[in-house]
Design an enzyme around this catalytic site. Sequence first.
Site, PDB file in Angstrom:
ATOM      1  N   GLY A 161     -17.040 -25.080 -96.975  1.00 62.58           N
ATOM      2  CA  GLY A 161     -18.018 -25.906 -97.694  1.00 62.58           C
ATOM      3  C   GLY A 161     -18.830 -25.049 -98.645  1.00 62.58           C
ATOM      4  O   GLY A 161     -19.994 -25.319 -98.925  1.00 62.58           O
ATOM      5  N   ALA A 201     -18.924 -24.623-101.775  1.00 66.56           N
ATOM      6  CA  ALA A 201     -19.462 -25.159-103.032  1.00 66.56           C
ATOM      7  C   ALA A 201     -20.455 -26.290-102.775  1.00 66.56           C
ATOM      8  O   ALA A 201     -20.915 -26.944-103.707  1.00 66.56           O
ATOM      9  CB  ALA A 201     -18.323 -25.656-103.923  1.00 66.56           C
ATOM     10  N   GLY A 202     -20.776 -26.539-101.503  1.00 58.80           N
ATOM     11  CA  GLY A 202     -21.708 -27.625-101.162  1.00 58.80           C
ATOM     12  C   GLY A 202     -23.148 -27.164-101.261  1.00 58.80           C
ATOM     13  O   GLY A 202     -23.451 -26.031-101.625  1.00 58.80           O
ATOM     14  N   GLN A 206      -8.890 -25.716 -88.549  1.00 49.64           N
ATOM     15  CA  GLN A 206      -9.685 -24.497 -88.746  1.00 49.64           C
ATOM     16  C   GLN A 206      -9.642 -23.611 -87.499  1.00 49.64           C
ATOM     17  O   GLN A 206      -9.550 -22.389 -87.608  1.00 49.64           O
ATOM     18  CB  GLN A 206     -11.124 -24.865 -89.127  1.00 49.64           C
ATOM     19  CG  GLN A 206     -11.165 -25.532 -90.517  1.00 49.64           C
ATOM     20  CD  GLN A 206     -12.549 -25.834 -91.032  1.00 49.64           C
ATOM     21  OE1 GLN A 206     -13.525 -25.746 -90.297  1.00 49.64           O
ATOM     22  NE2 GLN A 206     -12.638 -26.213 -92.280  1.00 49.64           N
ATOM     23  N   VAL A 235     -21.831 -25.722 -88.443  1.00 51.19           N
ATOM     24  CA  VAL A 235     -22.998 -26.405 -88.999  1.00 51.19           C
ATOM     25  C   VAL A 235     -22.630 -27.844 -89.362  1.00 51.19           C
ATOM     26  O   VAL A 235     -23.410 -28.773 -89.197  1.00 51.19           O
ATOM     27  CB  VAL A 235     -23.517 -25.645 -90.249  1.00 51.19           C
ATOM     28  CG1 VAL A 235     -24.652 -26.399 -90.928  1.00 51.19           C
ATOM     29  CG2 VAL A 235     -23.963 -24.236 -89.881  1.00 51.19           C
ATOM     30  N   GLY A 236     -21.406 -28.036 -89.867  1.00 50.85           N
ATOM     31  CA  GLY A 236     -20.937 -29.353 -90.319  1.00 50.85           C
ATOM     32  C   GLY A 236     -20.978 -30.357 -89.181  1.00 50.85           C
ATOM     33  O   GLY A 236     -20.535 -30.074 -88.071  1.00 50.85           O
ATOM     34  N   ASN A 237     -21.533 -31.525 -89.472  1.00 47.76           N
ATOM     35  CA  ASN A 237     -21.705 -32.541 -88.421  1.00 47.76           C
ATOM     36  C   ASN A 237     -20.480 -33.407 -88.181  1.00 47.76           C
ATOM     37  O   ASN A 237     -19.688 -33.601 -89.093  1.00 47.76           O
ATOM     38  CB  ASN A 237     -22.885 -33.435 -88.819  1.00 47.76           C
ATOM     39  CG  ASN A 237     -24.194 -32.742 -88.516  1.00 47.76           C
ATOM     40  OD1 ASN A 237     -24.320 -32.075 -87.493  1.00 47.76           O
ATOM     41  ND2 ASN A 237     -25.152 -32.914 -89.408  1.00 47.76           N
ATOM     42  N   ASP A 296     -33.408 -27.643 -85.891  1.00 42.06           N
ATOM     43  CA  ASP A 296     -34.246 -28.512 -85.056  1.00 42.06           C
ATOM     44  C   ASP A 296     -35.351 -27.690 -84.383  1.00 42.06           C
ATOM     45  O   ASP A 296     -36.500 -28.123 -84.315  1.00 42.06           O
ATOM     46  CB  ASP A 296     -33.378 -29.208 -83.998  1.00 42.06           C
ATOM     47  CG  ASP A 296     -32.211 -29.936 -84.634  1.00 42.06           C
ATOM     48  OD1 ASP A 296     -32.451 -30.757 -85.529  1.00 42.06           O
ATOM     49  OD2 ASP A 296     -31.052 -29.655 -84.263  1.00 42.06           O
ATOM     50  N   HIS A 320     -27.079 -31.916 -81.348  1.00 43.17           N
ATOM     51  CA  HIS A 320     -27.782 -31.973 -82.636  1.00 43.17           C
ATOM     52  C   HIS A 320     -27.632 -33.400 -83.156  1.00 43.17           C
ATOM     53  O   HIS A 320     -26.723 -33.723 -83.918  1.00 43.17           O
ATOM     54  CB  HIS A 320     -27.177 -30.979 -83.635  1.00 43.17           C
ATOM     55  CG  HIS A 320     -27.678 -31.217 -85.032  1.00 43.17           C
ATOM     56  ND1 HIS A 320     -28.980 -30.991 -85.410  1.00 43.17           N
ATOM     57  CD2 HIS A 320     -27.052 -31.703 -86.138  1.00 43.17           C
ATOM     58  CE1 HIS A 320     -29.121 -31.324 -86.677  1.00 43.17           C
ATOM     59  NE2 HIS A 320     -27.974 -31.757 -87.146  1.00 43.17           N
TER      60      HIS A 320
HETATM   61  P1  NAX Z   1     -22.138 -31.094 -99.137  1.00 43.93           P
HETATM   62  O1  NAX Z   1     -21.425 -32.405 -99.183  1.00 43.93           O
HETATM   63  O2  NAX Z   1     -23.081 -30.747-100.232  1.00 43.93           O
HETATM   64  O3  NAX Z   1     -21.073 -29.920 -99.040  1.00 43.93           O
HETATM   65  C1  NAX Z   1     -20.020 -29.938 -98.154  1.00 43.93           C
HETATM   66  C2  NAX Z   1     -18.903 -29.164 -98.799  1.00 43.93           C
HETATM   67  O4  NAX Z   1     -17.873 -29.039 -97.825  1.00 43.93           O
HETATM   68  C3  NAX Z   1     -18.306 -29.837-100.007  1.00 43.93           C
HETATM   69  O5  NAX Z   1     -18.328 -28.945-101.110  1.00 43.93           O
HETATM   70  C4  NAX Z   1     -16.882 -30.157 -99.565  1.00 43.93           C
HETATM   71  O6  NAX Z   1     -15.953 -30.051-100.624  1.00 43.93           O
HETATM   72  C5  NAX Z   1     -16.649 -29.112 -98.504  1.00 43.93           C
HETATM   73  N1  NAX Z   1     -15.601 -29.421 -97.532  1.00 43.93           N
HETATM   74  C6  NAX Z   1     -15.292 -30.618 -96.989  1.00 43.93           C
HETATM   75  N2  NAX Z   1     -14.230 -30.497 -96.174  1.00 43.93           N
HETATM   76  C7  NAX Z   1     -13.889 -29.198 -96.184  1.00 43.93           C
HETATM   77  C8  NAX Z   1     -12.852 -28.460 -95.556  1.00 43.93           C
HETATM   78  N3  NAX Z   1     -11.956 -29.051 -94.768  1.00 43.93           N
HETATM   79  N4  NAX Z   1     -12.775 -27.130 -95.794  1.00 43.93           N
HETATM   80  C9  NAX Z   1     -13.650 -26.525 -96.612  1.00 43.93           C
HETATM   81  N5  NAX Z   1     -14.638 -27.177 -97.244  1.00 43.93           N
HETATM   82  C10 NAX Z   1     -14.753 -28.491 -97.030  1.00 43.93           C
HETATM   83  O7  NAX Z   1     -22.864 -31.052 -97.711  1.00 43.93           O
HETATM   84  P2  NAX Z   1     -24.026 -30.097 -97.218  1.00 43.93           P
HETATM   85  O8  NAX Z   1     -25.329 -30.713 -97.552  1.00 43.93           O
HETATM   86  O9  NAX Z   1     -23.761 -28.718 -97.679  1.00 43.93           O
HETATM   87  O10 NAX Z   1     -23.863 -30.234 -95.632  1.00 43.93           O
HETATM   88  C11 NAX Z   1     -22.746 -29.692 -94.972  1.00 43.93           C
HETATM   89  C12 NAX Z   1     -22.709 -30.162 -93.534  1.00 43.93           C
HETATM   90  O11 NAX Z   1     -23.856 -29.705 -92.827  1.00 43.93           O
HETATM   91  C13 NAX Z   1     -22.710 -31.671 -93.360  1.00 43.93           C
HETATM   92  O12 NAX Z   1     -21.752 -32.012 -92.374  1.00 43.93           O
HETATM   93  C14 NAX Z   1     -24.091 -31.954 -92.818  1.00 43.93           C
HETATM   94  O13 NAX Z   1     -24.117 -33.135 -92.036  1.00 43.93           O
HETATM   95  C15 NAX Z   1     -24.329 -30.736 -91.989  1.00 43.93           C
HETATM   96  N6  NAX Z   1     -25.717 -30.450 -91.617  1.00 43.93           N
HETATM   97  C16 NAX Z   1     -25.949 -29.912 -90.402  1.00 43.93           C
HETATM   98  C17 NAX Z   1     -27.203 -29.577 -89.966  1.00 43.93           C
HETATM   99  C18 NAX Z   1     -27.419 -28.985 -88.609  1.00 43.93           C
HETATM  100  O14 NAX Z   1     -28.580 -28.759 -88.264  1.00 43.93           O
HETATM  101  N7  NAX Z   1     -26.406 -28.716 -87.798  1.00 43.93           N
HETATM  102  C19 NAX Z   1     -28.390 -29.828 -90.822  1.00 43.93           C
HETATM  103  C20 NAX Z   1     -28.068 -29.982 -92.265  1.00 43.93           C
HETATM  104  C21 NAX Z   1     -26.811 -30.740 -92.563  1.00 43.93           C
HETATM  105  O15 NAX Z   1     -27.085 -32.125 -92.454  1.00 43.93           O
END
Ligand code: NAX
Length: 330
Positions: A13, A15-16, A114, A131-133, A161, A189
């Site tokens: 992620g 570029a996110g 992964q 980190v990804g939800n 949190d 989370h």
């Molecule tokens: P974004 O949508 O801005 O960025 C996510 C990026 O991941 C995108 O660029 C997308 O192309 C890329 N991506 C998707 N699938 C992929 C894969 N299979 N391999 C590599 N890259 C991939 O989201 P962002 O705001 O950066 O948030 C990322 C994640 O963090 C989300 O799932 C979000 O829910 C989660 N979070 C987790 C938090 C926590 O406390 N655990 C808090 C913040 C955030 O909500």
Amino acid sequence: MSTKAPIRVAITGAAGQIGYSLIFRIAAGDVFGPDQPVALNLIEIEPAMGALSGVVMELNDCAFPLVSEIVPTSDMNVGFKDANWCLLVGSVPRKAGMERKDLLGINGKIFVGQGEAIAKNAAKDVRVLVVGNPCNTNAYICKHAAKGVPADRFFAMTRLDENRAKAQLAEKAGVHSSKVTNLAIWGNHSATQYPDFYNAKIDGKPALEVIGDEAWLKDTFIPTVQQRGAAIIKARGLSSAASAANGAIDTVRSLVTPTKPGDWFSVAVCSDGSYNTPKDLMISYPIRTNDGKTWEIVQGVPVNDYSRAKIDASCKELQEEANDVAELLK
Ligand code: NAX
């Protein structure tokens, strides 16, 4: 330039939004220190590779002294190659009308792939922070898929949190947030997480005694922490990014630095059944490390009936999520 061997950090992620804060702070030395070079493996899906090339241009334009190499890729085998740390940030967000089970299924497949790629390519000492939800269950899936990688190398992030909870308590008590210690987030989370104010301390004293308002702690503090992500989306029109990146940075730094005596931090780890929680799930507990390499669940933290019910409810939700993805683990 330091003569130390670089630590290789793979970030999905990349570029996110979170990636945009996270990568630059790692590159600046905020995680591993001002004397530790880092190699950055930046992983994205194919459609985001154009955006990622812009991130790489900006990274180059920073001329960071600590960055030894940048590897942008959409190939997981390249991306996880020799990685010492994998920060799994990318995942597919929930869209309107999507059931939790559907979201778990879509992301579950990503985290199976992964996990397999990490097992095949990463360094022997690899550690993985999701980190990804839904981060706990994504980490649970990844851990199962990464055959041969010990379960104690997997983590899911609840540090944001914890930091949010510390900030709320500090504000209420009129002190700096650094005065708040021993703040454990238990469970998932998600909105069922339990920020444990009963064991938290403010300036070394029980938070309950300092704040003196149990009703506020139960009825205002807990929902404020649980709903903070939604409040930020409402205010900013975007989900938390810089604070989430900071949470990931704090998590890794806490895992590689001995914890202050008597204190702890929050991160979800593979349950060993401590505190009567279901084994094998990725559950957030009070955690500490004495050597910055191995960690332990802090034992003997008092759990009263109120805390028990909250912890059980969050673990029940994690068990349901695990049941929803059971098919993927075969
Ligand atoms: P974004 O949508 O801005 O960025 C996510 C990026 O991941 C995108 O660029 C997308 O192309 C890329 N991506 C998707 N699938 C992929 C894969 N299979 N391999 C590599 N890259 C991939 O989201 P962002 O705001 O950066 O948030 C990322 C994640 O963090 C989300 O799932 C979000 O829910 C989660 N979070 C987790 C938090 C926590 O406390 N655990 C808090 C913040 C955030 O909500």
